[in-house]
Design an enzyme around this catalytic site. Structure first.
Site: not given
Length: 822
Positions: A682, A755, A789
């Site tokens: 991330s 995601d 994610h």
């Protein structure tokens, strides 16, 4: 999909492997066996402290489970087949099943397995206030069932005729001290789901009407886009409320079905606050900000009283709050009294006002005028009540300073200033007093645990030597603190709840060689000469569980906390892991993992996080230890400065953080400076790409689920509050995509193809790959099918580790010597 590229000696791009769909790969042993080692159970103490509920957790669901078809509607991912949630409430993972439950009696340590049917898919349970039962949902192929289990014998039974609706959460609640549940269920006359037409009925249209409509990276995922979306969302989110007798299983519908969001039962067990969503539904934000009515439902009569009607909150400032009533909660020490907040600054932290919020109180029957009981100089952050009386702890948060304060107030004297008990930076770890411990009243309401004018505080006990959790007794009148318990320096043991009284409490103990296990501790005699910070009482402990080491090989991995400084004097740290059979003084290939964090105060940025005494578990990049790598884990990567402009020096600080970590690793004789890789997820993936672009410290990188072009989130990212148009240089410098021509080390880019995080939308990784490819760099793009994610499926995680190992082996461990610089 997997695509790899390299640069030939003459500069031509050579396609190594470009296939539409590759096969899932697995890492070699022993990495694979360690990945598949069972997880320790979660522990959920009963409200009375007499029983532990063990939650048996699975490591990963299968790709078949993760690939279950779903709809994306208003920020929720819905599986039509079972009429249930696909994603977790955070939106970043896939909802998965627990593998079972077990009960442990705190007095005898006797364990009872809860009997479930084969193939059960139970969810997180809800304890009854008296601790005699717990309720849970069980997902089947076609529906979600309601089950109730009895503690005395571990028997669980399904409540027939009920199909739960889990779409907007708040699915199962206990009605106070009554042996009764309030649940959300599918309406009896639901009918078939609306179908989408083969051809769209028209174009997708969204309007901007002149109001500011900033949104952060987390507020606008999977929004509605058409009348067909609206119809499907309303169909799947519509629920009936049922009152269920836990002893007999008899049930009755209460009130009218509706698109019901949050449900919260009052302490009296008769009233429930419900939020009913109302049309028109927004196309620019998710359901949590849809227009809605706040009602109080009488669960006995079925009648409802409207308390507030709120429009869609489409123009909330980033890190701001909606205008109008918000944050409704029941007063814990009264039968049915609502508390809520209203912004006095337009919901915008940028506005300078004497008070940002006011707190109001509305008693049953909810038809009178609300009473203002307090105002907060900064943003309201919650009320915690004592079991009796009009005093409470009022918390507020200052976004401009990253500061939190807690004051003791009396709501019967709203004009009298409260007495501040704690006021400190949210980044302060060493002086953090901990959090108040709560207890459950017989009706299930949570109140502060107070005895003799004192509260109990539990905290992680951060220090320069690492975390040592504690339990304190805090005298409200004097502010004096007495330490009741502190984890031993050679272990990591944390308080998880009191047993039947305050002389007995339950902890979770682990060490470098001992897996986490529950213990009950008994307070003994006062220690006459306790060292500063140490416990003033002796304790005796007794084991409640006996979980064994699931992966003995991992005990050969060694770790230690390492402290060092950045060149500007900011204190930093990392946890150094060395591989099995490592010989001290040997330089080995090394991987650095970090996640940059933002700090307003440089003195707080370097405060040590974590403990070297925890039981080591390996997953993801840490599995590289079993392939001979050292790991610089959770290296401090602070971005320090005023929250309003700290990212002006983002790149400069990022590079300084990396230089300091590598230099320290080399200094202590572990890191081979010619064989260092970097990885992050991330925001850490952005860090990885930027470090390859702006330094030559690393031979290769692995970046997963990153957002590499920050202009795609133009109203802020992380703690950057300015828009792209107010600070274009900041967005340019932070965006690795704009500097892809400088990425001259190999980069493995991995992303989940589903995601849901708008800050790391799926197109980000292919765009970075295309940029590196077009510029003649070395990269590999791996898109993991169906993954959000955080990757969920066993097959995806195993493939990710296999890819990472191959990448680092090729470009770090076995990297040829660097070409000499001109």
């Amino acid at each position: 999909m997997t695509i790899s590229l390299r640069v030939s000696p003459v500069g031509f791009l050579v396609l190594l492997n470009a296939v539409a769909q590759a096969q899932y790969q697995q890492p070699p042993e022993p990495l694979l066996s360690v990945m598949r080692a069972p997880l320790p159970p979660g522990i959920l103490p009963s409200p009375d402290g007499k029983t532990l509920l063990l939650l048996e957790q699975g490591q990963y669901p299968s790709i078949t489970r993760v690939a279950e078809p779903y709809l994306k509607l208003a920020g929720v991912r819905i599986e039509p087949r079972a009429h249930t949630r696909h994603d977790m409430s955070s939106g970043y993972g896939v909802r998965s099943c627990l593998e079972g439950y077990a009960l442990v009696d705190v007095v005898s340590a006797r364990r009872i397995e809860v009997k479930l049917p084969p193939g059960a898919c139970p969810g997180v349970p809800e304890w009854s206030p008296d601790g005699k039962r717990f309720a849970f949902d069980n997902t089947t192929d076609r529906t979600v069932e309601l089950w109730i289990a009895d503690v005395d014998n571990g028997t669980a039974r399904r409540v027939d005729g009920i199909h739960l609706n889990t779409i907007l959460e708040s699915t199962i609640q206990w009605l106070g001290a009554r042996d009764t549940l309030l649940v959300k269920a599918l309406p009896a006359e639901l009918g078939p789901a609306p179908r989408r037409g083969a051809v769209p009925p028209g174009p997708e249209i969204k309007d901007a009407t002149g109001d500011s409509g900033e949104s952060s990276t987390y507020e606008a995922r999977d929004t509605l886009a058409s009348p067909e979306d609206e119809a499907q969302f309303e169909y799947y989110a519509t629920a009936s409320l049922l009152r269920v007798d836990a002893a007999t299983g008899a049930w009755k519908a209460i009130g009218e079905p509706g698109v019901i969001g949050e449900v919260d039962v009052a302490p009296d067990g008769r009233h429930a606050r419900i939020e009913v969503l109302a049309r028109p539904y927004s196309y620019v934000t998710t359901w949590t900000r849809f227009g809605h009515e706040v009602r109080v439902l009488d669960v006995d009569s079925g009648k409802a009283q409207r308390v507030a009607r709120l429009p869609a909150a489409e123009s909330v400032p980033v890190r701001g709050v909606p205008v109008g009533p918000r944050d409704f909660r029941w007063r814990a020490n009264e039968p049915a009294t609502l508390m809520y907040a209203e912004a006095l600054d337009g919901g915008n932290w940028k506005n300078e006002v004497p008070a940002r919020d006011r707190i109001l109180m509305l008693r049953a029957p909810f038809t009178g005028k609300p009473i203002e009981v307090a105002r907060t100089k900064q943003r309201f952050a919650g009320l915690s009540w004592f079991a009796r009386g009009s005093t409470a702890l009022l918390a507020e948060y200052d976004a401009n300073r990253s500061w939190r304060s807690v004051a003791l107030i009396d709501v019967n004297t709203p004009k009298s200033p409260g007495r501040v008990l704690w006021s400190l930076s949210t980044d302060e770890r060493y002086k953090n007093p901990g959090s108040p411990v709560f207890r459950r009243l017989p009706n299930g309401a949570a109140v502060l645990r107070e005895e003799g004018g004192a509260l109990f505080l539990s905290g992680i006990g951060a220090s320069p030597a690492g975390d040592r959790p504690f339990l304190d007794r805090y005298e409200l009148k004097s502010g004096k603190t007495v330490r009741l318990f502190r984890s031993a320096p050679d272990a990591y043991e944390r308080f998880i709840g009191f047993a039947d009284d305050s002389a007995h409490f339950i902890t979770l103990h682990e060490s470098v060689i001992d897996p986490p296990n529950a213990f009950v501790r008994t307070l003994g005699e006062s220690t006459v000469e306790a060292a500063p910070g140490e416990a003033s009482f002796s304790t005796r402990s007794r084991a409640l569980t006996q979980f064994e080491d699931p992966a003995p090989l991992v005990r050969e991995v060694k770790k230690r906390l390492v402290n060092y400084k950045r060149k500007d004097g900011v204190d930093l740290s990392f946890t150094l892991y060395t591989p099995p059979k490592y010989r001290e003084g040997t330089r080995v290939p090394t991987i650095l993992y970090a996640y940059p964090a933002d700090y307003a105060d440089p003195s707080k940025a370097g405060q040590v996080r974590g403990s070297e005494q925890t039981f080591t578990r390996l997953s993801n990049y840490r599995l590289m230890l079993l392939a001979g790598y050292a790991i610089l884990d959770n290296a401090s990567f602070p971005i320090v400065g005023d929250p309003r402009n700290a990212y002006d020096t983002y790149l400069e600080q990022l590079v300084s953080d990396a230089e300091a970590a590598i230099a320290k690793g080399v200094e202590i004789g572990v890191v081979d400076p010619e064989r260092v890789g970097v990885t992050g997820h991330s925001h850490g993936a952005l860090m990885t790409a930027n470090l390859l672009a702006h330094t030559d410290l690393f031979r290769a990188g692995v970046a997963s689920s990153g957002g590499y072009n920050k202009t795609l989130t133009p109203f802020g990212f992380q703690n950057e509050r300015r828009s792209f148009w107010a600070a274009p240089k900041v967005y340019d410098e932070a965006s690795a995509w704009f500097h892809a021509d400088k990425i001259n080390e190999p980069l493995l880019i991995v992303h989940g193809s589903d995601d849901a995080n708008p800050g790391t939308e799926v197109t980000q990784s292919p765009r970075l790959f295309q940029a590196i490819r077009g510029l003649g760099g070395t990269a590999r793009l791996v898109m993991l099918p169906h993954e959000p994610h955080w990757y969920a499926a066993r097959e995806s995680n195993e493939h990710f580790v296999a890819e990472m190992l191959t990448w680092f082996d090729r470009y770090v461990k076995n990297a040829p010597p660097r070409a000499p610089k001109d």
